[in-house]
Write an enzyme that holds these catalytic residues in place. Structure first.
Site, short mmCIF file in Angstrom:
data_model
loop_
_atom_site.label_atom_id
_atom_site.label_comp_id
_atom_site.label_asym_id
_atom_site.label_seq_id
_atom_site.Cartn_x
_atom_site.Cartn_y
_atom_site.Cartn_z
N ASN A 42 41.02 36.72 44.93
CA ASN A 42 41.02 35.68 43.90
C ASN A 42 39.86 35.92 42.94
O ASN A 42 38.76 36.33 43.33
CB ASN A 42 40.97 34.26 44.51
N GLU A 44 37.92 33.88 40.02
CA GLU A 44 37.75 32.59 39.36
C GLU A 44 37.08 32.76 38.00
O GLU A 44 36.66 33.87 37.63
CB GLU A 44 36.93 31.66 40.27
N CYS A 53 44.85 33.92 41.61
CA CYS A 53 44.87 33.98 43.07
C CYS A 53 44.96 35.43 43.55
O CYS A 53 45.44 36.32 42.84
CB CYS A 53 46.06 33.23 43.63
N GLU A 55 46.95 36.73 45.70
CA GLU A 55 48.33 37.23 45.79
C GLU A 55 48.79 37.82 44.47
O GLU A 55 49.41 38.88 44.40
CB GLU A 55 49.29 36.09 46.18
N1 THU Z 1 43.58 30.82 46.25
C1 THU Z 1 44.15 32.06 46.41
O1 THU Z 1 43.62 33.07 45.92
N2 THU Z 1 45.30 32.15 47.14
C2 THU Z 1 45.87 31.12 47.81
O2 THU Z 1 46.87 31.32 48.48
C3 THU Z 1 45.29 29.78 47.73
C4 THU Z 1 44.18 29.61 46.75
C5 THU Z 1 42.30 30.72 45.56
C6 THU Z 1 42.30 30.06 44.21
C7 THU Z 1 40.87 29.58 44.11
O3 THU Z 1 40.05 30.64 43.65
C8 THU Z 1 40.47 29.28 45.55
O4 THU Z 1 41.40 29.98 46.36
C9 THU Z 1 40.47 27.79 45.91
O5 THU Z 1 41.71 27.22 45.65
#
Ligand code: THU
Length: 135
Positions: A42, A44, A53, A55
Site C-alpha cells: 500500500n 499512502e 492498496c 492489491e
Molecule cells: N489497505 C490495503 O492496502 N489493502 C487492503 O486490503 C485493505 C487496506 C491499505 C489502505 C491503507 O493504506 C491502509 O491499508 C489502511 O486502510
C-alpha cells in the site's frame, strides 16, 4: 505454489509498505498463471484519497510487465487483530482480470488466515462485463 507460500511472499513485501498515516502495513503477492509472483504494497499520500492498496499495486505492476493471467493473490496485513480482506475498490479492479475461481488468501499472521475466491467476495460481476461491447 501453495497459498501459504504465497502468503509468505506477501509478508516479505510488507516492510516496503508506505503507510505513515494509517500505520497499517499491507503486502500483496499475486500469482500469475506462469508461476511468476508479483508483489505490491500500500502506498499512502498526504492527500488521503489517493492511497493505493497493496492489491492494486501488485496488479498494476503485473499488467505493466505484460502479465495478464492470474491464479491467486495473498494479502498480508500484520497490524490488524484479524485478517484484512481486500477492499471494495480492489475487488472491483481485480474482477476485470480474474475469474470467479481466482483464489484469495488474506492473513494477519502466517497462522491466522482466510482462504476464499473472487466469486465469493465479489459475486455476479460478470453481469456487468462490457468487454464485448468495445471489441
Ligand atoms: N489497505 C490495503 O492496502 N489493502 C487492503 O486490503 C485493505 C487496506 C491499505 C489502505 C491503507 O493504506 C491502509 O491499508 C489502511 O486502510
Amino acid at each position: 505454489m501453495e497459498l501459504e507460500d504465497l502468503l509468505k511472499e506477501a509478508e516479505k513485501a510488507c516492510p516496503r509498505s508506505y503507510a505513515p498515516y494509517s500505520r497499517f502495513r499491507v503486502g500483496a503477492a499475486l500469482l500469475a498463471e506462469s508461476g511468476e509472483v508479483i508483489t505490491g504494497v500500500n502506498v499512502e499520500n498526504r492527500s488521503f484519497g489517493l492511497t493505493n492498496c497493496a492489491e492494486r499495486t501488485a496488479l498494476f505492476t503485473a499488467l505493466t510487465r505484460g502479465i495478464t493471467r492470474f491464479k491467486a493473490i495473498a494479502v498480508f496485513a500484520p497490524d490488524g487483530d484479524s485478517p484484512t480482506s481486500p477492499c471494495g475498490a480492489c475487488r472491483q479492479v481485480l474482477s476485470e482480470f480474474v475469474s470467479a475461481d481466482f483464489q484469495i488468501i488474506f492473513g494477519n499472521s502466517r497462522e491466522n488466515y482466510v482462504v476464499t475466491t473472487m466469486g465469493e467476495l465479489f459475486p455476479h460481476s460478470d453481469l456487468h462485463d462490457l468487454k464485448d461491447k468495445f471489441e
